[in-house]
Design a protein around this motif. Structure first.
Motif, short mmCIF file in Angstrom:
data_model
loop_
_atom_site.label_atom_id
_atom_site.label_comp_id
_atom_site.label_asym_id
_atom_site.label_seq_id
_atom_site.Cartn_x
_atom_site.Cartn_y
_atom_site.Cartn_z
N ASP A 39 0.82 -1.21 0.00
CA ASP A 39 0.00 0.00 0.00
C ASP A 39 0.85 1.26 0.00
N VAL A 40 2.16 1.07 0.12
CA VAL A 40 3.10 2.19 0.18
C VAL A 40 3.96 2.24 -1.08
N LEU A 41 4.64 1.14 -1.38
CA LEU A 41 5.48 1.04 -2.56
C LEU A 41 5.37 -0.36 -3.14
N ARG A 42 5.27 -0.44 -4.46
CA ARG A 42 5.17 -1.74 -5.11
C ARG A 42 6.45 -2.13 -5.83
N GLU A 43 7.47 -1.32 -5.69
CA GLU A 43 8.83 -1.67 -6.09
C GLU A 43 9.76 -1.16 -5.00
N ASN A 44 10.94 -1.76 -4.91
CA ASN A 44 11.91 -1.34 -3.90
C ASN A 44 12.69 -0.13 -4.41
N VAL A 45 11.97 0.98 -4.52
CA VAL A 45 12.57 2.23 -4.98
C VAL A 45 12.39 3.28 -3.89
N ALA A 46 13.15 4.34 -4.00
CA ALA A 46 12.97 5.51 -3.15
C ALA A 46 12.11 6.53 -3.88
N VAL A 47 11.51 7.45 -3.14
CA VAL A 47 10.63 8.47 -3.72
C VAL A 47 10.98 9.83 -3.12
N ALA A 48 10.93 10.84 -3.96
CA ALA A 48 11.00 12.23 -3.50
C ALA A 48 9.96 13.01 -4.28
N ASP A 49 9.28 13.95 -3.62
CA ASP A 49 8.24 14.69 -4.35
C ASP A 49 8.67 16.12 -4.62
N THR A 50 7.76 16.92 -5.16
CA THR A 50 8.10 18.24 -5.66
C THR A 50 7.74 19.37 -4.70
N LYS A 51 7.40 19.04 -3.47
CA LYS A 51 7.19 20.10 -2.48
C LYS A 51 8.49 20.89 -2.30
#
Length: 438
Positions: free
Chosen positions: A283-295
């Motif tokens: 429910d959080v990530l469906r691949e073992n990747v990192a995420v950064a957003d545009t805030k």
């Protein structure tokens, strides 16, 4: 108040998930008595440890002084993301310094990522590099910009590792309802930063560097112009005479060198680690990747090796940290509203450093004094390369250092004295724009 002691116990790592899962608990003795070295390095993070390793491999006598523990600062507390390029995008760099220099800076970024992976392999560090960073966009205009940036990098720089993501494409990897799309960079990645810092420390020691923890530097005394005496670096219980001194303390430098302090500003950032998610990890990530957003105040996250959500967000600009759980839970629940029931097992903060233009600040205040800092949240790879570049410069090959030092690097308005209140005003304004959606 000294940031070195404002929020942490002397000689201890922050109570983070990283510290709880560190592969080594190795400690080094404090400096006692007077000694000599070819090079004295102040700071035991990525920059200082990389410099120590590369200098020792060149046969130089190196002493490194760390106030607390190796990897104590931002190097051992960050989100673990190993990003591509520089903190600024290539079109901004081209406008700032021209196409040729922008290309060199891109190549530095590529080399920095490769250096991290090569060091892990060469020194058999207990660190896994997991490929993939997603950039998640809040606005349609940002999605369009992400696509254009991916096309530019492929066309102008030959970098084809970034794939644009539509809203549905993004949701298939990051199942959050708030994002409009983005991209995924398969050439970037993420890792356990404290284990990487400790791996660098062990590698530097094996190469011959002398490392000291619990050694707070209070003063750097330079000889008078024309004198033959060495520079003296003073701690509580000892001193090192050295031909060269490297400043690698980043946000914890304090007032040791005013020419750096006027251009580099410490700020605080925070991370929480949830309980292990089990099946809810999908429910959080469906691949073992990192995420950064545009805030403007970036949200960033990934899953830990034991299935926790490591979520970073929120900033502060004073000495004392706020209520970290409250600070970070708010943006986490904005991204993932269904996680309100999760227990928070770890919460920690740390001090990094930014510059006015978000590019690293390379400065040579004196002929034998070298500094690199202000990686502005893009430091896992670039700080490691910065240490190598300073090692080259000390050894007489300063071309790459001089290129970085020649980049525009404005002082903060008001200098070291007034930079803090002016920065707080500016950061608060941009954070408010985030909240109201401008």
């Amino acid at each position: 108040m000294n940031l070195l002691f404002a929020n942490d116990r002397p000689g201890e790592h922050a109570a983070s998930w990283y510290a709880a899962t560190a592969a080594s608990d190795r400690r080094w003795p404090a400096l006692k008595g007077r000694g000599r070295a070819d090079v004295c390095i102040i700071g035991g993070g990525f920059t200082g440890l990389s410099a120590a390793l590369h200098l020792a491999q060149r046969g130089m006598d190196v002493v490194l002084l760390e106030a607390h523990r190796m990897g104590f600062g931002a190097s051992g507390r960050n989100g673990g993301q190993v990003g591509s390029g520089q903190r600024l995008e290539q079109d901004d760099l081209e406008a700032m310094v021209g196409r040729d220099t922008a290309r060199k800076l891109w190549d530095f970024g590529q080399e920095a990522k490769a250096l991290v992976r090569d060091l892990i392999a060469a020194h058999q560090m207990p660190v896994t590099f997991h490929p993939g960073i997603v950039h998640a966009c809040w606005k349609d205009a940002e999605v369009a910009h992400a696509r254009a940036n991916a096309e530019k990098l492929a066309h102008d720089y030959g970098y084809d590792q970034i794939t644009p993501l539509s809203r549905d494409d993004l949701a298939a990897i990051v199942p959050s309802p708030v994002y409009r799309g983005g991209d995924i960079d398969r050439g970037a990645g993420h890792l356990h930063p404290l284990n990487f810092a400790q791996g660098l420390a062990l590698a530097a020691e094996a190469a011959g560097a002398r490392l000291h923890e619990g050694s707070v530097v209070h003063a750097i005394r330079h000889p008078a112009a024309g004198a033959t005496a060495r520079t003296v670096v003073q701690t509580d219980h000892g001193a090192i005479e050295a031909d060269h001194v490297i400043l690698a303390a980043n946000g914890y430098l304090g007032g040791l060198e005013g020419k750096v302090a006027a251009r580099v500003m410490p700020i605080n950032n925070f991370i929480i680690a949830t309980e292990p998610l089990g099946e809810r990890a999908r429910d959080v990530l469906r691949e073992n990747v990192a995420v950064a957003d545009t805030k403007f105040v970036v949200n960033y996250w990934r899953l830990s090796e034991d299935g926790r959500l490591l979520f970073g967000g929120g900033e502060s600009y004073g000495y004392r940290f706020p209520d970290i759980v409250r600070t970070v839970r708010k943006p986490m629940l904005q991204v993932y509203p269904d996680l309100a029931d999760l227990r928070i097992d770890y919460a920690w903060g740390g001090t990094l450093a930014i510059t006015m233009n978000r590019m690293p600040c390379f400065v040579r205040p004196r002929p034998n004094l070298w500094s690199a800092s202000g990686f502005s949240g893009h430091g896992v790879a670039m700080a490691t390369l910065a240490g190598k570049i300073m090692a080259e410069a000390v050894a007489g090959q300063a071309e790459r250092f001089d290129l970085m030092a020649g980049l525009p690097q404005p002082r903060f308005p008001g200098g070291a004295l007034l930079r803090w209140p002016l920065l707080v005003a500016a950061m608060t304004w941009y954070a408010m724009r985030d909240r109201i959606g401008i």
